[in-house]
Scaffold this motif. Structure first.
Motif, short mmCIF file in Angstrom:
data_model
loop_
_atom_site.label_atom_id
_atom_site.label_comp_id
_atom_site.label_asym_id
_atom_site.label_seq_id
_atom_site.Cartn_x
_atom_site.Cartn_y
_atom_site.Cartn_z
N SER A 29 0.84 -1.19 0.00
CA SER A 29 0.00 0.00 0.00
C SER A 29 0.87 1.24 0.00
O SER A 29 1.99 1.23 0.50
CB SER A 29 -0.90 0.02 1.23
N TYR A 30 0.36 2.29 -0.57
CA TYR A 30 1.08 3.56 -0.65
C TYR A 30 0.20 4.68 -0.11
O TYR A 30 -1.02 4.57 -0.09
CB TYR A 30 1.47 3.86 -2.11
N SER A 31 0.85 5.76 0.32
CA SER A 31 0.12 6.91 0.83
C SER A 31 0.62 8.18 0.17
O SER A 31 1.68 8.21 -0.45
CB SER A 31 0.26 7.03 2.35
N CYS A 32 -0.15 9.23 0.33
CA CYS A 32 0.20 10.53 -0.22
C CYS A 32 1.27 11.18 0.68
O CYS A 32 1.17 11.13 1.90
CB CYS A 32 -1.04 11.41 -0.27
N PRO A 33 2.30 11.80 0.09
CA PRO A 33 3.30 12.47 0.90
C PRO A 33 2.72 13.62 1.73
O PRO A 33 3.19 13.89 2.83
CB PRO A 33 4.31 13.00 -0.12
N MET A 34 1.69 14.28 1.23
CA MET A 34 1.09 15.41 1.94
C MET A 34 -0.07 14.99 2.85
O MET A 34 -0.37 15.67 3.81
CB MET A 34 0.57 16.44 0.93
N GLY A 43 0.47 4.13 -8.04
CA GLY A 43 -0.02 4.73 -9.27
C GLY A 43 -1.35 5.44 -9.11
O GLY A 43 -1.76 6.18 -10.00
N GLU A 44 -2.05 5.25 -7.99
CA GLU A 44 -3.30 5.96 -7.76
C GLU A 44 -2.99 7.38 -7.31
O GLU A 44 -1.87 7.72 -6.94
CB GLU A 44 -4.14 5.24 -6.71
N LYS A 45 -3.99 8.23 -7.34
CA LYS A 45 -3.84 9.63 -6.96
C LYS A 45 -4.53 9.88 -5.62
O LYS A 45 -5.51 9.23 -5.26
CB LYS A 45 -4.48 10.53 -8.01
N CYS A 46 -4.02 10.88 -4.90
CA CYS A 46 -4.62 11.32 -3.64
C CYS A 46 -5.96 11.98 -3.95
O CYS A 46 -6.06 12.82 -4.84
CB CYS A 46 -3.69 12.30 -2.94
N SER A 47 -6.98 11.61 -3.20
CA SER A 47 -8.29 12.19 -3.43
C SER A 47 -8.39 13.63 -2.93
O SER A 47 -9.29 14.35 -3.31
CB SER A 47 -9.37 11.33 -2.76
N ASP A 48 -7.45 14.06 -2.09
CA ASP A 48 -7.47 15.44 -1.58
C ASP A 48 -6.71 16.41 -2.48
O ASP A 48 -7.21 17.49 -2.80
CB ASP A 48 -6.87 15.51 -0.17
N CYS A 49 -5.49 16.03 -2.91
CA CYS A 49 -4.66 16.99 -3.64
C CYS A 49 -4.29 16.54 -5.06
O CYS A 49 -3.76 17.33 -5.83
CB CYS A 49 -3.39 17.30 -2.86
N GLY A 50 -4.52 15.28 -5.40
CA GLY A 50 -4.22 14.79 -6.74
C GLY A 50 -2.81 14.31 -6.95
O GLY A 50 -2.45 13.91 -8.05
N MET A 51 -1.98 14.33 -5.91
CA MET A 51 -0.60 13.83 -6.04
C MET A 51 -0.61 12.31 -6.14
O MET A 51 -1.53 11.65 -5.66
CB MET A 51 0.23 14.25 -4.83
N THR A 54 2.93 7.69 -3.30
CA THR A 54 4.30 7.20 -3.48
C THR A 54 4.95 6.69 -2.20
O THR A 54 5.93 5.95 -2.28
CB THR A 54 5.19 8.32 -4.04
N GLU A 55 4.46 7.06 -1.05
CA GLU A 55 5.10 6.67 0.20
C GLU A 55 4.62 5.28 0.62
O GLU A 55 3.43 5.08 0.82
CB GLU A 55 4.78 7.67 1.32
N PRO A 56 5.53 4.30 0.72
CA PRO A 56 5.11 2.96 1.15
C PRO A 56 4.55 2.99 2.56
O PRO A 56 5.06 3.68 3.44
CB PRO A 56 6.40 2.14 1.12
N VAL A 57 3.48 2.25 2.77
CA VAL A 57 2.86 2.14 4.09
C VAL A 57 3.43 0.90 4.75
O VAL A 57 3.32 -0.20 4.21
CB VAL A 57 1.33 2.05 3.97
N THR A 58 4.05 1.06 5.91
CA THR A 58 4.69 -0.07 6.58
C THR A 58 3.76 -0.76 7.55
O THR A 58 3.91 -1.92 7.83
CB THR A 58 5.95 0.38 7.32
N GLN A 59 2.78 -0.06 8.09
CA GLN A 59 1.83 -0.67 9.01
C GLN A 59 0.53 -0.95 8.30
O GLN A 59 0.15 -0.24 7.39
CB GLN A 59 1.56 0.26 10.19
#
Length: 68
Positions: A29-34, A43-51, A54-59
């Motif tokens: 899983s990945y998360s938005c940097p912001m 490859g998906e986009k953040c629903s808040d800002c569109g970025m 890219t940040e791997p989710v470890t938990q």
């Protein structure tokens, strides 16, 4: 008798190997940097800002933190 033991050993080792392969399949899983609370697939986009996410989710996220 010897052949039976060899066949049994091959079957046991073969089944152990397939079980190991199934347990190693983990979806990353990945998360938005912001907005780290936004979690999705690569490859998906953040629903808040569109970025890009890219940040791997470890938990493993709980169901409350998932936002779509």
């Amino acid at each position: 008798m010897k052949n039976l033991i060899i066949v049994a050993l091959i079957l046991v080792l073969g089944s152990c190997n397939s079980a190991k392969n199934e347990s190693t399949k983990v979806t990353q899983s990945y998360s938005c940097p912001m907005h780290p609370e936004i979690i999705g697939k690569e490859g998906e986009k953040c629903s808040d800002c569109g970025m890009d996410l890219t940040e791997p989710v470890t938990q493993k996220p709980d169901s409350k933190s998932l936002k779509k």
